[in-house]
Design a protein around this motif. Structure first.
Motif, PDB file in Angstrom:
ATOM      1  N   THR A 102      84.132 -43.883 -24.286  1.00  0.00           N
ATOM      2  CA  THR A 102      83.005 -43.150 -24.865  1.00  0.00           C
ATOM      3  C   THR A 102      82.086 -42.605 -23.784  1.00  0.00           C
ATOM      4  OG1 THR A 102      83.062 -44.580 -26.839  1.00  0.00           O
ATOM      5  CG2 THR A 102      81.043 -43.329 -26.445  1.00  0.00           C
ATOM      6  N   PHE A 103      81.812 -41.306 -23.868  1.00  0.00           N
ATOM      7  CA  PHE A 103      80.894 -40.632 -22.947  1.00  0.00           C
ATOM      8  C   PHE A 103      79.676 -40.197 -23.748  1.00  0.00           C
ATOM      9  CE2 PHE A 103      79.007 -37.838 -19.959  1.00  0.00           C
ATOM     10  CZ  PHE A 103      79.552 -38.106 -18.713  1.00  0.00           C
ATOM     11  N   ILE A 104      78.481 -40.406 -23.191  1.00  0.00           N
ATOM     12  CA  ILE A 104      77.236 -40.098 -23.902  1.00  0.00           C
ATOM     13  C   ILE A 104      76.477 -38.992 -23.189  1.00  0.00           C
ATOM     14  CG2 ILE A 104      74.942 -41.022 -24.471  1.00  0.00           C
ATOM     15  CD1 ILE A 104      76.317 -43.679 -25.077  1.00  0.00           C
ATOM     16  N   ILE A 105      75.968 -38.051 -23.990  1.00  0.00           N
ATOM     17  CA  ILE A 105      75.117 -36.973 -23.478  1.00  0.00           C
ATOM     18  C   ILE A 105      73.777 -37.032 -24.206  1.00  0.00           C
ATOM     19  CG2 ILE A 105      74.824 -34.471 -23.271  1.00  0.00           C
ATOM     20  CD1 ILE A 105      77.845 -34.213 -23.080  1.00  0.00           C
ATOM     21  N   TYR A 106      72.690 -37.032 -23.448  1.00  0.00           N
ATOM     22  CA  TYR A 106      71.354 -37.079 -24.030  1.00  0.00           C
ATOM     23  C   TYR A 106      70.500 -35.965 -23.425  1.00  0.00           C
ATOM     24  CZ  TYR A 106      69.784 -39.060 -19.590  1.00  0.00           C
ATOM     25  OH  TYR A 106      69.512 -39.238 -18.262  1.00  0.00           O
ATOM     26  N   ALA A 107      69.328 -35.751 -23.994  1.00  0.00           N
ATOM     27  CA  ALA A 107      68.370 -34.796 -23.431  1.00  0.00           C
ATOM     28  C   ALA A 107      67.034 -35.503 -23.240  1.00  0.00           C
ATOM     29  CB  ALA A 107      68.195 -33.584 -24.340  1.00  0.00           C
ATOM     30  N   ARG A 108      66.416 -35.247 -22.127  1.00  0.00           N
ATOM     31  CA  ARG A 108      65.178 -35.922 -21.748  1.00  0.00           C
ATOM     32  C   ARG A 108      64.076 -35.765 -22.797  1.00  0.00           C
ATOM     33  NH1 ARG A 108      61.751 -33.998 -16.414  1.00  0.00           N
ATOM     34  NH2 ARG A 108      59.884 -35.270 -16.739  1.00  0.00           N
ATOM     35  N   ASN A 109      63.982 -34.566 -23.397  1.00  0.00           N
ATOM     36  CA  ASN A 109      62.906 -34.306 -24.351  1.00  0.00           C
ATOM     37  C   ASN A 109      63.409 -34.148 -25.781  1.00  0.00           C
ATOM     38  OD1 ASN A 109      60.402 -34.382 -22.891  1.00  0.00           O
ATOM     39  ND2 ASN A 109      61.138 -32.609 -21.749  1.00  0.00           N
ATOM     40  N   ASP A 110      64.494 -34.847 -26.081  1.00  0.00           N
ATOM     41  CA  ASP A 110      64.985 -34.936 -27.454  1.00  0.00           C
ATOM     42  C   ASP A 110      64.117 -35.974 -28.177  1.00  0.00           C
ATOM     43  OD1 ASP A 110      66.346 -35.509 -29.811  1.00  0.00           O
ATOM     44  OD2 ASP A 110      68.323 -35.405 -28.889  1.00  0.00           O
ATOM     45  N   TRP A 111      63.349 -35.529 -29.164  1.00  0.00           N
ATOM     46  CA  TRP A 111      62.468 -36.440 -29.889  1.00  0.00           C
ATOM     47  C   TRP A 111      63.208 -37.259 -30.930  1.00  0.00           C
ATOM     48  CZ3 TRP A 111      56.955 -34.443 -31.526  1.00  0.00           C
ATOM     49  CH2 TRP A 111      56.169 -34.303 -30.376  1.00  0.00           C
ATOM     50  N   THR A 112      64.394 -36.832 -31.307  1.00  0.00           N
ATOM     51  CA  THR A 112      65.144 -37.512 -32.358  1.00  0.00           C
ATOM     52  C   THR A 112      65.983 -38.642 -31.782  1.00  0.00           C
ATOM     53  OG1 THR A 112      65.270 -35.416 -33.555  1.00  0.00           O
ATOM     54  CG2 THR A 112      66.711 -37.178 -34.298  1.00  0.00           C
ATOM     55  N   THR A 113      66.919 -38.314 -30.938  1.00  0.00           N
ATOM     56  CA  THR A 113      67.743 -39.320 -30.265  1.00  0.00           C
ATOM     57  C   THR A 113      67.332 -39.310 -28.793  1.00  0.00           C
ATOM     58  OG1 THR A 113      69.506 -37.681 -29.952  1.00  0.00           O
ATOM     59  CG2 THR A 113      69.636 -39.067 -31.901  1.00  0.00           C
ATOM     60  N   THR A 114      66.503 -40.242 -28.425  1.00  0.00           N
ATOM     61  CA  THR A 114      65.819 -40.204 -27.138  1.00  0.00           C
ATOM     62  C   THR A 114      66.682 -40.716 -25.985  1.00  0.00           C
ATOM     63  OG1 THR A 114      64.933 -42.436 -27.434  1.00  0.00           O
ATOM     64  CG2 THR A 114      63.629 -40.596 -28.329  1.00  0.00           C
ATOM     65  N   LYS A 115      66.193 -40.436 -24.803  1.00  0.00           N
ATOM     66  CA  LYS A 115      66.844 -40.908 -23.585  1.00  0.00           C
ATOM     67  C   LYS A 115      66.908 -42.439 -23.569  1.00  0.00           C
ATOM     68  CE  LYS A 115      66.350 -40.697 -18.522  1.00  0.00           C
ATOM     69  NZ  LYS A 115      65.609 -40.037 -17.409  1.00  0.00           N
ATOM     70  N   GLN A 116      65.807 -43.102 -23.973  1.00  0.00           N
ATOM     71  CA  GLN A 116      65.778 -44.567 -23.992  1.00  0.00           C
ATOM     72  C   GLN A 116      66.844 -45.125 -24.932  1.00  0.00           C
ATOM     73  OE1 GLN A 116      63.155 -42.452 -24.311  1.00  0.00           O
ATOM     74  NE2 GLN A 116      61.199 -43.539 -23.970  1.00  0.00           N
ATOM     75  N   ASP A 117      66.967 -44.509 -26.111  1.00  0.00           N
ATOM     76  CA  ASP A 117      67.947 -44.995 -27.077  1.00  0.00           C
ATOM     77  C   ASP A 117      69.381 -44.714 -26.618  1.00  0.00           C
ATOM     78  OD1 ASP A 117      66.035 -46.028 -28.793  1.00  0.00           O
ATOM     79  OD2 ASP A 117      65.846 -44.170 -29.936  1.00  0.00           O
TER      80      ASP A 117
END
Length: 426
Positions: A346-361
């Protein structure tokens, strides 16, 4: 000039005349929208008026459409942009909540679906139950409330395996599938792979989870204050037999003309949406009509209750309440999905300023996965980039699509190297 050339020129001329006859529907700036009709800066974009199959064909790509029936009778639409070479694995993509496969084709040639096809992949676009492209059922009508009595569990345990099995059967590929899921599609992938780990591993070689929705305890959207109302709203809509009214994708027939009626309303609708996904967006003004041509795509209110559960730190099956839970699950509380059981890399992609699925989560999720399947994590650190920009942002091709192509390429190289070593050792 030969006959073929002459015919081609005539057809091109007719095509250009048709385009000129179309009214402008997109502009490069919000100011241009105030006088769009006779504005030479504006133009006609068929993606702002067309369905997903129409967009694929009008962009110049081949299309095969499939109707997939799940074990519980739902009929789903899957769109294929075929590549029959079978030199590379098929790629299956699935959208998030209140969306459709339109997110993967809305940016013209720059769209991820087309770039993957250009790179030699057999591309499959799924649409789970309740969306405008998947409103069929073997016995239920879309206007019946029983049609809408489904949750994320049903998407994960019925829709996802049914669509993946269709890809395996019709692609004829010797390779396992690469699954790219955005938001709720990542939720469904993890639920499926937790509940049926061996089946998932037999069909999928890699999960790429974009803006993954797991335990969203760090969600910063003010809309999370409304999530406790989802269960009462579901009960009320059921009792008034209005559940289908609040679920169907045809609500876009109201939102689209409203949000695109004027530049002021366009900004207002975008601002309301961005309060959920993140205040700083990378979506260009000319893409806003394309986006509202796809959103909202429809989903059940029961599916939406996952938002309340996830922001409370739960990743579990649907909560019917203690009494019915005991009848359905044998316990007063719904059982958790154990992601430690997942066997698919599993590879995960996030966005720093995504308010829905956050970097911390996203980092929390990555650490919860078994170490053996952690294929990597990548972040979009751009300031103005939110939850919907992964595929609609003006820089999506550079910040998301190209990295995904690289992720897949590197994964396939590593897999081939491991296969060669194992073959030699045997």
């Amino acid at each position: 000039m030969d006959l073929k050339t002459s015919l081609a020129l005539v057809l091109m001329g007719l095509f250009m005349e048709g385009l000129h006859a179309m009214k402008n529907n997109v502009c490069p700036t919000i100011r241009d929208y105030f006088h769009m009709e006779n504005n030479s800066n504006c133009w006609y974009d068929f993606a702002a008026d067309s369905t997903v199959p129409e967009i694929i064909q009008r962009t110049g790509y081949p299309l095969i459409q499939y109707k997939v029936q799940t074990a519980d009778g739902f009929q789903l639409s899957v769109f294929r942009i075929p590549d029959f070479s079978q030199t590379k694995p098929p790629i299956f993509m699935l959208h998030g909540v209140q969306s459709t496969s339109g997110i993967f084709v809305g940016l013209g040639k720059r769209s991820i679906a087309f770039q993957l096809h250009d790179a030699g992949y057999d591309v499959w676009l799924g649409n789970y139950r309740g969306t405008e492209y998947s409103e069929g059922h073997a016995s239920l009508n879309v206007t019946e409330k029983d049609f809408w009595d489904h949750s994320v569990d049903d998407i994960a345990l019925y829709d996802v395996p049914a669509m993946l099995q269709t890809v395996r059967h019709y692609s004829g590929s010797p390779h396992k599938i690469i699954y790219i899921g955005h938001s709720l599609a990542s939720t469904a992938a993890m639920m499926f792979a937790s509940e049926r780990p061996r089946v998932a591993k037999s069909m999928v070689s890699l999960f790429i989870l974009v803006g993954p929705a797991y335990k969203m305890t760090h969600m910063t959207s003010p809309y999370r204050l409304l999530f406790p109302l989802l269960y009462p709203a579901l009960d009320l809509s059921k009792s008034l037999n209005l559940v289908q009214l609040f679920s169907r994708g045809y609500s876009r027939r109201l939102t689209r003309p409203t949000c695109l009626a004027s530049p002021v309303l366009m900004l207002g609708c975008s601002a309301l949406l961005n309060m959920f996904t993140g205040p700083f967006t990378d979506i260009a003004p000319e893409t806003i009509p394309v986006y509202f041509n796809q959103f909202p795509g429809g989903t059940s209110l029961k599916t939406m209750t996952f938002l309340r559960e996830s922001t409370r730190g739960n990743f579990r099956k649907y909560d019917y309440g203690p009494g019915k839970n005991n009848h359905v699950y044998g316990s007063t509380a719904p059982p958790e999905y154990d992601i430690k059981k997942i066997e698919v890399p599993t590879f995960i992609i996030y966005a720093r300023n995504d308010w829905t699925t956050t970097k911390q989560d996203a980092f929390y999720l990555y650490k919860q996965l078994p170490e053996s399947i952690r294929a990597g994590i990548y972040g979009v650190e751009k300031m103005n980039f939110n939850h919907n920009d992964y595929f609609f942002g003006k820089n999506a091709d550079k910040l998301v699509t190209k990295p995904i192509l690289k992720i897949i390429e590197n994964f396939l190289k590593r897999s081939q190297k491991q296969y060669s070593q194992n073959t030699i050792s045997l």
